[in-house]
Design a protein around this motif. Structure first.
Motif, PDB file in Angstrom:
ATOM      1  N   THR A  66       0.845  -1.190   0.000  1.00  0.00           N
ATOM      2  CA  THR A  66       0.000   0.000   0.000  1.00  0.00           C
ATOM      3  C   THR A  66       0.883   1.243   0.000  1.00  0.00           C
ATOM      4  O   THR A  66       2.101   1.158   0.228  1.00  0.00           O
ATOM      5  CB  THR A  66      -0.890   0.047   1.254  1.00  0.00           C
ATOM      6  N   LYS A  67       0.271   2.375  -0.214  1.00  0.00           N
ATOM      7  CA  LYS A  67       1.020   3.640  -0.208  1.00  0.00           C
ATOM      8  C   LYS A  67       1.721   3.843   1.138  1.00  0.00           C
ATOM      9  O   LYS A  67       2.884   4.229   1.183  1.00  0.00           O
ATOM     10  CB  LYS A  67       0.071   4.801  -0.493  1.00  0.00           C
ATOM     11  N   ARG A  68       1.012   3.553   2.225  1.00  0.00           N
ATOM     12  CA  ARG A  68       1.590   3.728   3.564  1.00  0.00           C
ATOM     13  C   ARG A  68       2.726   2.741   3.805  1.00  0.00           C
ATOM     14  O   ARG A  68       3.734   3.080   4.419  1.00  0.00           O
ATOM     15  CB  ARG A  68       0.482   3.552   4.601  1.00  0.00           C
ATOM     16  N   GLU A  69       2.568   1.515   3.307  1.00  0.00           N
ATOM     17  CA  GLU A  69       3.638   0.527   3.447  1.00  0.00           C
ATOM     18  C   GLU A  69       4.867   0.939   2.646  1.00  0.00           C
ATOM     19  O   GLU A  69       6.002   0.737   3.089  1.00  0.00           O
ATOM     20  CB  GLU A  69       3.143  -0.851   3.023  1.00  0.00           C
ATOM     21  N   HIS A  70       4.652   1.550   1.475  1.00  0.00           N
ATOM     22  CA  HIS A  70       5.788   2.080   0.704  1.00  0.00           C
ATOM     23  C   HIS A  70       6.510   3.160   1.498  1.00  0.00           C
ATOM     24  O   HIS A  70       7.743   3.235   1.481  1.00  0.00           O
ATOM     25  CB  HIS A  70       5.309   2.670  -0.628  1.00  0.00           C
ATOM     26  N   GLU A  71       5.750   3.980   2.179  1.00  0.00           N
ATOM     27  CA  GLU A  71       6.353   5.048   2.981  1.00  0.00           C
ATOM     28  C   GLU A  71       7.189   4.455   4.118  1.00  0.00           C
ATOM     29  O   GLU A  71       8.327   4.877   4.346  1.00  0.00           O
ATOM     30  CB  GLU A  71       5.242   5.946   3.540  1.00  0.00           C
ATOM     31  N   VAL A  72       6.637   3.458   4.799  1.00  0.00           N
ATOM     32  CA  VAL A  72       7.379   2.777   5.861  1.00  0.00           C
ATOM     33  C   VAL A  72       8.631   2.132   5.275  1.00  0.00           C
ATOM     34  O   VAL A  72       9.721   2.216   5.842  1.00  0.00           O
ATOM     35  CB  VAL A  72       6.496   1.714   6.562  1.00  0.00           C
ATOM     36  N   MET A  73       8.491   1.509   4.097  1.00  0.00           N
ATOM     37  CA  MET A  73       9.623   0.864   3.447  1.00  0.00           C
ATOM     38  C   MET A  73      10.736   1.865   3.137  1.00  0.00           C
ATOM     39  O   MET A  73      11.913   1.552   3.271  1.00  0.00           O
ATOM     40  CB  MET A  73       9.163   0.160   2.162  1.00  0.00           C
ATOM     41  N   GLY A  74      10.360   3.073   2.741  1.00  0.00           N
ATOM     42  CA  GLY A  74      11.372   4.098   2.478  1.00  0.00           C
ATOM     43  C   GLY A  74      12.221   4.378   3.699  1.00  0.00           C
ATOM     44  O   GLY A  74      13.446   4.505   3.613  1.00  0.00           O
ATOM     45  N   TYR A  75      11.577   4.479   4.851  1.00  0.00           N
ATOM     46  CA  TYR A  75      12.323   4.693   6.100  1.00  0.00           C
ATOM     47  C   TYR A  75      13.135   3.456   6.473  1.00  0.00           C
ATOM     48  O   TYR A  75      14.255   3.565   6.967  1.00  0.00           O
ATOM     49  CB  TYR A  75      11.381   5.063   7.242  1.00  0.00           C
ATOM     50  N   LEU A  76      12.573   2.279   6.235  1.00  0.00           N
ATOM     51  CA  LEU A  76      13.269   1.027   6.537  1.00  0.00           C
ATOM     52  C   LEU A  76      14.543   0.920   5.714  1.00  0.00           C
ATOM     53  O   LEU A  76      15.601   0.576   6.236  1.00  0.00           O
ATOM     54  CB  LEU A  76      12.350  -0.165   6.253  1.00  0.00           C
ATOM     55  N   VAL A  77      14.442   1.237   4.428  1.00  0.00           N
ATOM     56  CA  VAL A  77      15.592   1.145   3.522  1.00  0.00           C
ATOM     57  C   VAL A  77      16.722   2.072   3.987  1.00  0.00           C
ATOM     58  O   VAL A  77      17.892   1.757   3.836  1.00  0.00           O
ATOM     59  CB  VAL A  77      15.159   1.467   2.072  1.00  0.00           C
ATOM     60  N   ARG A  78      16.349   3.200   4.580  1.00  0.00           N
ATOM     61  CA  ARG A  78      17.358   4.134   5.087  1.00  0.00           C
ATOM     62  C   ARG A  78      17.866   3.757   6.461  1.00  0.00           C
ATOM     63  O   ARG A  78      18.675   4.461   7.045  1.00  0.00           O
ATOM     64  CB  ARG A  78      16.791   5.551   5.121  1.00  0.00           C
ATOM     65  N   GLY A  79      17.382   2.633   6.998  1.00  0.00           N
ATOM     66  CA  GLY A  79      17.893   2.145   8.280  1.00  0.00           C
ATOM     67  C   GLY A  79      17.156   2.653   9.494  1.00  0.00           C
ATOM     68  O   GLY A  79      17.656   2.542  10.609  1.00  0.00           O
ATOM     69  N   GLY A  80      15.962   3.204   9.308  1.00  0.00           N
ATOM     70  CA  GLY A  80      15.210   3.733  10.437  1.00  0.00           C
ATOM     71  C   GLY A  80      14.695   2.639  11.358  1.00  0.00           C
ATOM     72  O   GLY A  80      14.250   1.594  10.902  1.00  0.00           O
ATOM     73  N   SER A  81      14.763   2.902  12.652  1.00  0.00           N
ATOM     74  CA  SER A  81      14.188   1.978  13.631  1.00  0.00           C
ATOM     75  C   SER A  81      12.677   2.191  13.664  1.00  0.00           C
ATOM     76  O   SER A  81      12.174   3.195  13.148  1.00  0.00           O
ATOM     77  CB  SER A  81      14.770   2.252  15.025  1.00  0.00           C
ATOM     78  N   LEU A 107       6.079  -9.542   1.048  1.00  0.00           N
ATOM     79  CA  LEU A 107       7.342  -9.758   0.338  1.00  0.00           C
ATOM     80  C   LEU A 107       7.875 -11.179   0.530  1.00  0.00           C
ATOM     81  O   LEU A 107       8.847 -11.567  -0.121  1.00  0.00           O
ATOM     82  CB  LEU A 107       8.397  -8.744   0.803  1.00  0.00           C
ATOM     83  N   GLY A 108       7.283 -11.927   1.454  1.00  0.00           N
ATOM     84  CA  GLY A 108       7.737 -13.294   1.706  1.00  0.00           C
ATOM     85  C   GLY A 108       9.086 -13.349   2.383  1.00  0.00           C
ATOM     86  O   GLY A 108       9.919 -14.203   2.065  1.00  0.00           O
ATOM     87  N   VAL A 109       9.321 -12.416   3.319  1.00  0.00           N
ATOM     88  CA  VAL A 109      10.592 -12.371   4.048  1.00  0.00           C
ATOM     89  C   VAL A 109      10.325 -12.458   5.540  1.00  0.00           C
ATOM     90  O   VAL A 109       9.194 -12.305   5.989  1.00  0.00           O
ATOM     91  CB  VAL A 109      11.392 -11.087   3.712  1.00  0.00           C
ATOM     92  N   ALA A 110      11.397 -12.669   6.307  1.00  0.00           N
ATOM     93  CA  ALA A 110      11.241 -12.829   7.755  1.00  0.00           C
ATOM     94  C   ALA A 110      11.892 -11.725   8.569  1.00  0.00           C
ATOM     95  O   ALA A 110      11.725 -11.689   9.783  1.00  0.00           O
ATOM     96  CB  ALA A 110      11.827 -14.174   8.183  1.00  0.00           C
ATOM     97  N   ASP A 111      12.640 -10.830   7.918  1.00  0.00           N
ATOM     98  CA  ASP A 111      13.326  -9.808   8.702  1.00  0.00           C
ATOM     99  C   ASP A 111      13.492  -8.512   7.906  1.00  0.00           C
ATOM    100  O   ASP A 111      13.251  -8.468   6.702  1.00  0.00           O
ATOM    101  CB  ASP A 111      14.692 -10.317   9.177  1.00  0.00           C
ATOM    102  N   ARG A 112      13.924  -7.466   8.615  1.00  0.00           N
ATOM    103  CA  ARG A 112      14.049  -6.122   8.053  1.00  0.00           C
ATOM    104  C   ARG A 112      15.063  -6.073   6.917  1.00  0.00           C
ATOM    105  O   ARG A 112      14.836  -5.439   5.893  1.00  0.00           O
ATOM    106  CB  ARG A 112      14.467  -5.135   9.148  1.00  0.00           C
ATOM    107  N   THR A 113      16.193  -6.732   7.121  1.00  0.00           N
ATOM    108  CA  THR A 113      17.245  -6.688   6.111  1.00  0.00           C
ATOM    109  C   THR A 113      16.786  -7.320   4.809  1.00  0.00           C
ATOM    110  O   THR A 113      16.981  -6.757   3.733  1.00  0.00           O
ATOM    111  CB  THR A 113      18.513  -7.392   6.627  1.00  0.00           C
TER     112      THR A 113
END
Length: 124
Positions: A66-81, A107-113
């Motif tokens: 979703t749009k909000r999940e993309h926004e969260v992903m942007g922060y995640l990619v930059r290493g945000g807690s 995404l079928g993953v188990a962790d942030r990385t």
């Protein structure tokens, strides 16, 4: 039944060894994740991909998010807690955790990385 002094020491040593094994597994997992990020960084530099404004390379978005999940992903990619993401987005940490869980599932993953690597690879 009372334990002898030697039995008590043996149990304590076994418990410590089991804990050391668990820590080594966790450390191995962290090192594998760092290796994934390093390999991905090398690929980015070799391909000449240019990071976009949210820290991720420009290109195709992940369609399942979703749009909000993309926004969260942007922060995640930059290493945000989770705390940093919550503060930046003006939402609770619990809401961030919910978004993260949804992102991991989609995404079928188990962790942030793994989520960050998959997102970055899809945007190349």
């Amino acid at each position: 039944m009372a334990l002898t002094y030697d039995q008590a020491l043996d149990r304590a040593m076994v418990a410590l060894l089991l804990e050391a094994v668990e820590h080594s597994r966790a450390l191995r997992h962290v090192l594998e994740q760092v290796g994934q990020l390093v390999a991905f960084r090398v690929q980015l530099h070799q391909s000449g991909a240019v990071p976009g404004p949210n820290g991720a390379p420009q290109g195709e978005q992940l369609p399942a998010l979703t749009k909000r999940e993309h926004e969260v992903m942007g922060y995640l990619v930059r290493g945000g807690s989770n705390r940093e993401i919550a503060k930046a987005m003006g939402i609770s940490e619990r809401t961030v955790k919910n978004h993260m869980r949804n992102i991991f599932t989609k995404l079928g993953v188990a962790d942030r990385t793994s989520a960050a690597v998959k997102a970055l690879e899809s945007r190349r």
